[in-house]
Scaffold this motif. Sequence first.
Motif, PDB file in Angstrom:
ATOM      1  N   HIS A  14       0.827  -1.216   0.000  1.00 59.08           N
ATOM      2  CA  HIS A  14       0.000   0.000   0.000  1.00 59.08           C
ATOM      3  C   HIS A  14       0.859   1.265   0.000  1.00 59.08           C
ATOM      4  O   HIS A  14       0.484   2.270  -0.612  1.00 59.08           O
ATOM      5  N   ARG A  15       2.034   1.204   0.608  1.00 56.90           N
ATOM      6  CA  ARG A  15       2.970   2.343   0.527  1.00 56.90           C
ATOM      7  C   ARG A  15       3.475   2.514  -0.906  1.00 56.90           C
ATOM      8  O   ARG A  15       3.656   3.643  -1.383  1.00 56.90           O
ATOM      9  N   LEU A  16       3.699   1.405  -1.610  1.00 52.88           N
ATOM     10  CA  LEU A  16       4.126   1.458  -3.008  1.00 52.88           C
ATOM     11  C   LEU A  16       3.092   2.210  -3.854  1.00 52.88           C
ATOM     12  O   LEU A  16       3.429   3.115  -4.610  1.00 52.88           O
ATOM     13  N   TRP A  17       1.815   1.837  -3.716  1.00 51.19           N
ATOM     14  CA  TRP A  17       0.767   2.509  -4.483  1.00 51.19           C
ATOM     15  C   TRP A  17       0.638   3.971  -4.063  1.00 51.19           C
ATOM     16  O   TRP A  17       0.331   4.835  -4.888  1.00 51.19           O
ATOM     17  N   SER A  18       0.880   4.262  -2.803  1.00 49.38           N
ATOM     18  CA  SER A  18       0.778   5.638  -2.301  1.00 49.38           C
ATOM     19  C   SER A  18       1.970   6.498  -2.700  1.00 49.38           C
ATOM     20  O   SER A  18       1.837   7.714  -2.844  1.00 49.38           O
ATOM     21  N   VAL A  72      -4.822   1.476   5.000  1.00 55.92           N
ATOM     22  CA  VAL A  72      -5.369   0.193   5.448  1.00 55.92           C
ATOM     23  C   VAL A  72      -6.239   0.435   6.673  1.00 55.92           C
ATOM     24  O   VAL A  72      -5.817   1.074   7.634  1.00 55.92           O
ATOM     25  N   GLU A  73      -7.459  -0.097   6.617  1.00 55.44           N
ATOM     26  CA  GLU A  73      -8.370   0.023   7.755  1.00 55.44           C
ATOM     27  C   GLU A  73      -8.503  -1.297   8.506  1.00 55.44           C
ATOM     28  O   GLU A  73      -8.653  -1.298   9.709  1.00 55.44           O
ATOM     29  N   ALA A  82      -4.040 -12.743   2.848  1.00 53.37           N
ATOM     30  CA  ALA A  82      -4.271 -11.528   3.626  1.00 53.37           C
ATOM     31  C   ALA A  82      -5.482 -10.828   3.018  1.00 53.37           C
ATOM     32  O   ALA A  82      -5.510 -10.566   1.806  1.00 53.37           O
ATOM     33  N   ALA A  83      -6.497 -10.588   3.835  1.00 54.20           N
ATOM     34  CA  ALA A  83      -7.691  -9.852   3.409  1.00 54.20           C
ATOM     35  C   ALA A  83      -7.566  -8.436   3.961  1.00 54.20           C
ATOM     36  O   ALA A  83      -7.302  -8.239   5.148  1.00 54.20           O
ATOM     37  N   VAL A  84      -7.746  -7.454   3.084  1.00 50.67           N
ATOM     38  CA  VAL A  84      -7.504  -6.065   3.453  1.00 50.67           C
ATOM     39  C   VAL A  84      -8.689  -5.209   3.035  1.00 50.67           C
ATOM     40  O   VAL A  84      -9.177  -5.308   1.910  1.00 50.67           O
ATOM     41  N   ASP A 110     -13.696   3.155  -1.444  1.00 51.87           N
ATOM     42  CA  ASP A 110     -13.581   2.018  -0.532  1.00 51.87           C
ATOM     43  C   ASP A 110     -13.182   0.797  -1.355  1.00 51.87           C
ATOM     44  O   ASP A 110     -13.771   0.537  -2.409  1.00 51.87           O
ATOM     45  N   GLU A 111     -12.188   0.064  -0.863  1.00 50.87           N
ATOM     46  CA  GLU A 111     -11.683  -1.102  -1.586  1.00 50.87           C
ATOM     47  C   GLU A 111     -11.446  -2.267  -0.630  1.00 50.87           C
ATOM     48  O   GLU A 111     -11.201  -2.063   0.553  1.00 50.87           O
ATOM     49  N   MET A 112     -11.524  -3.476  -1.189  1.00 49.19           N
ATOM     50  CA  MET A 112     -11.177  -4.690  -0.456  1.00 49.19           C
ATOM     51  C   MET A 112     -10.389  -5.591  -1.387  1.00 49.19           C
ATOM     52  O   MET A 112     -10.730  -5.696  -2.570  1.00 49.19           O
ATOM     53  N   SER A 113      -9.354  -6.201  -0.866  1.00 51.53           N
ATOM     54  CA  SER A 113      -8.555  -7.138  -1.650  1.00 51.53           C
ATOM     55  C   SER A 113      -8.185  -8.337  -0.798  1.00 51.53           C
ATOM     56  O   SER A 113      -7.994  -8.213   0.417  1.00 51.53           O
ATOM     57  N   ILE A 114      -8.080  -9.459  -1.471  1.00 52.88           N
ATOM     58  CA  ILE A 114      -7.493 -10.655  -0.868  1.00 52.88           C
ATOM     59  C   ILE A 114      -6.212 -10.916  -1.633  1.00 52.88           C
ATOM     60  O   ILE A 114      -6.209 -10.956  -2.874  1.00 52.88           O
TER      61      ILE A 114
END
Length: 146
Positions: A14-18, A72-73, A82-84, A110-114
Amino acid sequence: MTRDDIRRLIEDLHRLWSGGDLADVPRIYAARFAAHMPKGWGAGAPSRDGHAGIAGAILRLRAAFPDWREEVEDLVIEGDRAAVRYVSTATHTGAPFLGAAASGARIRVDEMSIFRIEAGLVAEQWCLNDDLAFEKQLRAGAAGGV
């Protein structure tokens, strides 16, 4: 990998995308990474598979939204998965996106990924995001509703 290792890997993703530092792609994603994206994106959507696909997706997104951030929430780890649940925010100040010219629209998605982890890298991703809210925010900005 331990649960802490997986947590760090997903936080780094997530830091990479940010941040957009493409040098980190091979440290986070497997060379044969496979992205399973929402069906609404259609067959003509650019691939996100492999290192080149991920790098291209990051470049396209950050060209339109230079301030893209993912927070990440919730993060749940079980075995090699990993579910995020996360929130992406940005301002459309760059290149056109989904046919909409830059408008300065501020978006929140709002997003969710596995994620499936293999040999210490992200090997697969199944992603669902609120495409309808994203597009409505983008179109409202393009129509001057910001």
